[in-house]
Write a protein that holds these residues in place. Sequence first.
Motif, PDB file in Angstrom:
ATOM      1  N   ASN A  64       0.910  -0.996   0.483  1.00 22.96           N
ATOM      2  CA  ASN A  64      -0.006   0.308   0.020  1.00 22.96           C
ATOM      3  C   ASN A  64       1.307   1.156  -0.511  1.00 22.96           C
ATOM      4  O   ASN A  64       0.272   2.400  -0.204  1.00 22.96           O
ATOM      5  CB  ASN A  64      -1.118   0.116   1.131  1.00 22.96           C
ATOM      6  CG  ASN A  64      -2.310  -0.720   1.026  1.00 22.96           C
ATOM      7  OD1 ASN A  64      -2.324  -1.277   0.131  1.00 22.96           O
ATOM      8  ND2 ASN A  64      -2.890  -1.549   2.381  1.00 22.96           N
ATOM      9  N   VAL A  65       2.027   0.954   0.873  1.00 25.19           N
ATOM     10  CA  VAL A  65       2.829   3.101   1.260  1.00 25.19           C
ATOM     11  C   VAL A  65       3.502   2.949  -0.961  1.00 25.19           C
ATOM     12  O   VAL A  65       4.502   3.420  -0.414  1.00 25.19           O
ATOM     13  CB  VAL A  65       3.930   2.166   2.339  1.00 25.19           C
ATOM     14  CG1 VAL A  65       2.505   2.360   3.526  1.00 25.19           C
ATOM     15  CG2 VAL A  65       4.239   0.833   1.777  1.00 25.19           C
ATOM     16  N   SER A 112       2.353   3.236  -3.542  1.00 31.00           N
ATOM     17  CA  SER A 112       2.494   4.404  -4.381  1.00 31.00           C
ATOM     18  C   SER A 112       1.195   5.397  -2.895  1.00 31.00           C
ATOM     19  O   SER A 112       0.657   5.113  -2.668  1.00 31.00           O
ATOM     20  CB  SER A 112       1.655   3.812  -5.649  1.00 31.00           C
ATOM     21  OG  SER A 112       1.098   4.481  -6.085  1.00 31.00           O
ATOM     22  N   SER A 113       0.988   6.690  -4.033  1.00 32.83           N
ATOM     23  CA  SER A 113       0.046   7.131  -2.930  1.00 32.83           C
ATOM     24  C   SER A 113      -1.217   6.990  -2.893  1.00 32.83           C
ATOM     25  O   SER A 113      -1.843   7.054  -1.891  1.00 32.83           O
ATOM     26  CB  SER A 113       0.121   8.881  -3.159  1.00 32.83           C
ATOM     27  OG  SER A 113       0.269   9.121  -4.893  1.00 32.83           O
ATOM     28  N   ASP A 114      -2.339   6.103  -3.618  1.00 31.19           N
ATOM     29  CA  ASP A 114      -2.491   4.901  -4.123  1.00 31.19           C
ATOM     30  C   ASP A 114      -2.549   3.892  -3.511  1.00 31.19           C
ATOM     31  O   ASP A 114      -2.171   3.826  -4.057  1.00 31.19           O
ATOM     32  CB  ASP A 114      -3.080   5.514  -5.390  1.00 31.19           C
ATOM     33  CG  ASP A 114      -4.482   5.086  -5.722  1.00 31.19           C
ATOM     34  OD1 ASP A 114      -5.683   4.089  -3.896  1.00 31.19           O
ATOM     35  OD2 ASP A 114      -5.065   4.368  -6.358  1.00 31.19           O
ATOM     36  N   GLY A 173      -0.211   1.003  -5.359  1.00 34.43           N
ATOM     37  CA  GLY A 173       0.654  -0.046  -5.092  1.00 34.43           C
ATOM     38  C   GLY A 173       0.641  -0.929  -4.594  1.00 34.43           C
ATOM     39  O   GLY A 173       1.593  -1.874  -4.961  1.00 34.43           O
TER      40      GLY A 173
END
Lengths: 345, 498, 123
Positions: free
Chosen positions: A297-298, A300-302, A306
């Motif tokens: 999840n971390v 990418s910003s989304d 991610g």
Amino acid sequence: MVIAQFIDIFLMFLLVAGALTVLTVRNLFVATMMLGIVSFVMALVFISLDAVDVAFTEAAVGAGISTVLYIGTLALVGSEEKAGIKIAPAPMAICLAVGAVLVYATYQMPSYGNADNPVHTHVAPRYIQVSPTEIGVPNMVTSVLSSYRGFDTFGETTVVFTAGIGVLLILSQRRRRKPGEEEEKPAARNGHGRNLLGIGSDHDLIPHVIAKLLIPFILLFALYVQFHGDYGPGGGFQAGVIFAAGFILYALIFGLQLAQRVLSQNAVLYLIAFGVLLYGGVGVVGILLGGNFLDYNVLSSDPVSGQHLGILLIELGVGITVAAAMLAIYYAFVGRADPVSKLPD
Amino acid sequence: MVFLSTHLPILTVVIPLLSAAVCALLKGKNLPWALTTIISAISFLMSIQLLLEVNVSGPISYELGSWAPPWGIEYLVDPLNAFLLLIISGISTGVLLYARDSIASEVPEKQQGLFYAAYLLALTGMLGICITGDAFNIFVFLEIMSLSSYVLIAAGAPQDKRALTAAYQYLIIGTVGATFFLIGVGLLYVMTGTLNLADIASRFSEIEDTRPIRAAVGFLVVGIVIKLALFPFHVWLPNGYTYAPSVVTAFFAGTATKVSVYLLIRFIYTVFGGDYSFGIIDLADILLPLAVIGFLSMSAVAIFQKNIKRLLAYSSVAQLGYMVLGISLASESGLTASLVHVFNHAIVKTGLFLSVGCMFYAVGSVYLKDLEGIGQRMPITTFGFVLGGLGLIGVPLTPGFISKWYLILAALEKGSYLGYALVTAVLVSSLLAVIYIWRVVEVAYFRSPPEGTEKAEAPLSMLVPCWIFILGSFYFGIDTTINVGFAEAATSFLLGGS
Amino acid sequence: MYFSYFNYWICIILLMIGLYTVMSRSNLVKKLIGLSLFQISVFLFYISMGKISGGTAPIVVEALEGAPEPVYSNPLPHVLILTAIVVGVATTALGLSLVVRIKEAFGTIDEDEILELESEEDK
């Protein structure tokens, strides 16, 4: 429905018949082929049980790569079993006891196919209901494999890595020869063994032409399986096996030397390690970006993109390690038989 | 260092794993060894930190991929597995300090990168099994450990070709054991719908009285016991230990079977619960007789061996019997005795195998007939072996005494007949240990060395680590705050928590 | 369902045949073949428990207008068995490489003959 069930039951009987043949037949080539057939039938059963990814893998591995490995071994060690069929009482008793325990267990097992079983009501619903939005990947097997239980898959990649370096270590050992001992000719030197072990042949026109036609498609298909695993059955592992199969076909037809000119033994070793490092690296990046190990999840910003990125990268790691490990294992087996370069001195 | 401390559980496992991939590519003999030793030492330091942390502030849970259990895989560190992590990484580091010259003489230089990579993978596997809180993840790491141990045992082939058959035999038996374990996990999964150990445990009481669960317990226990090499499933162990390179034998003797002892404790106490394992179905009825027959018969078999490594291997099977006896006494003191013995035996047996490794380095054989007069040829090594032997027998001031003392106390709690019978059995087995150690002493000191042999000690790089283990064992025989202290903490956590 | 435990029984039969092959045959390659069979039977066990009657493969499909929501079989056992298949082939590869070396070192791959050769070695 009745026809489908009939087919299932028919396949299951084929499985049992195949297994019995494996047990009783004395020629090991036949036993190997029967094992391949059992694997293939098992893949069909898996399809009817909705496990398409598993079926794909079982067909590629059980009926594909394993059979190649068995045959490669048989070419080196001979294919006839010595002892005749005898009934061994103690193993028979143990097997019957194990079977009896399992039959005893089945009688209170949740009935087959019932949607209210604990298996379907406790952990799995989240994978089925939430994963398409949470991970954004239609193939739930891929979501579970590479995200929810991504660490198991990392372990699995490590197992392949272990097997790769293990086979290299074992088959690169030189035999210590006692003085005066005769040099023993490996079985592969004469007759049929040569071609099985990929020493290559110069004058078989038809295989050459067909292989040249097939190999690009095999490699292309491997890439498709690799990158389409999110949407359909497939993924890094299956792609790796198919890719390796394409290469092995090339080595079989055109000879090991030419294949190794494309991908040398050293390069293969580097690739095995690279796949593991790529997978682990994604995990470590997750830590550095403030998540836990293998948290995509971390990345990418989304979170969903991610997850996409993470799954893409780790599947690539799996594919590279698997393809390279399978090739390394194949090279090691063939290298053992190659009469020119690798015989113990 | 907030960053480090929150990720300690995963780093302990993943750092050796990733280093294995790097190590496989390194050339030469010094570089792979140095990397492996440093990485193992880092793991050791992290395990110390983890052990201290969990004993102060309670269990640590780490969610892999940030998925909450039971959907994701969870690492769960508690006083029990932190204790095991300490033992495994500690023994591994000690053995590695010793390894360089020993491995250089037993494994061809070209293969050492791969050899040390396999070593790191075995370490990763063991740590991963202990630390994880997920049943299927245990299976995966069990296989990493097993595959790398087959490779490591087969690495003894240049010295003795029987290493190959030993590795093959272990591969077959080990895979059958692991598959039994897999069937057991499957049966648990079919009844509970989850793979997380804590989650299985919380749902266990509803379904404990069903046939699939009873079968699951059977398959899990048999699978683990095969890996543990409890009598009569021990056949693979003596061959494996005898023909593997000295360093590998020392490493496995201290760690591999201990991991299985841990798994047995974990499943019996955390997953099934003590009340179920020893009340509703009585596992002690099976485990206790096997343990007792095991340590008596294997100590006796050890006496007749011609090869010191094989002698010590049979002694290891016997010692595993003590540990299982402690578990099957089904009491707090029994479990403590078992855990204390896991620690003590790891140190003593590793020290013994390392001193045998020194003999192999100097003499090139570990058959008793080739070691006549070794006490004069290698006085320092042999003296170390004798001191280690005393620890194995259980002479006061040695760690063996501590563990047997706890074991006997726990047995006496069992009440009159059974208790006395067990105490007698332990004492008889110790007497047998006196005999097999004495056989080595006799050959070493009371036979004269063959003509023309000179005094030749192993290099200091091997002697010093070997003596660290020997002296360390005496330290833990006298000051028991570490081994007994942490074992008691683990026991009270297990029994208090469930 | 006609046979509610039929799949499981087939697993058990395969498992017994595989285990018997491993334990009773003395040829080292045959033992490995038996081991593969033994493992395959466990795969079938896991996959069977993930099946829902009338379900479909766990890959999201767009439901047609007015059609009922599709029922997906449980993906988790599939994931576990993917891993187990890989572990199986890794074990096979390692076992076969050992067999090749044993053949070179002992000249035979028959367990009984190897045991004889080994006991000679000790003298």
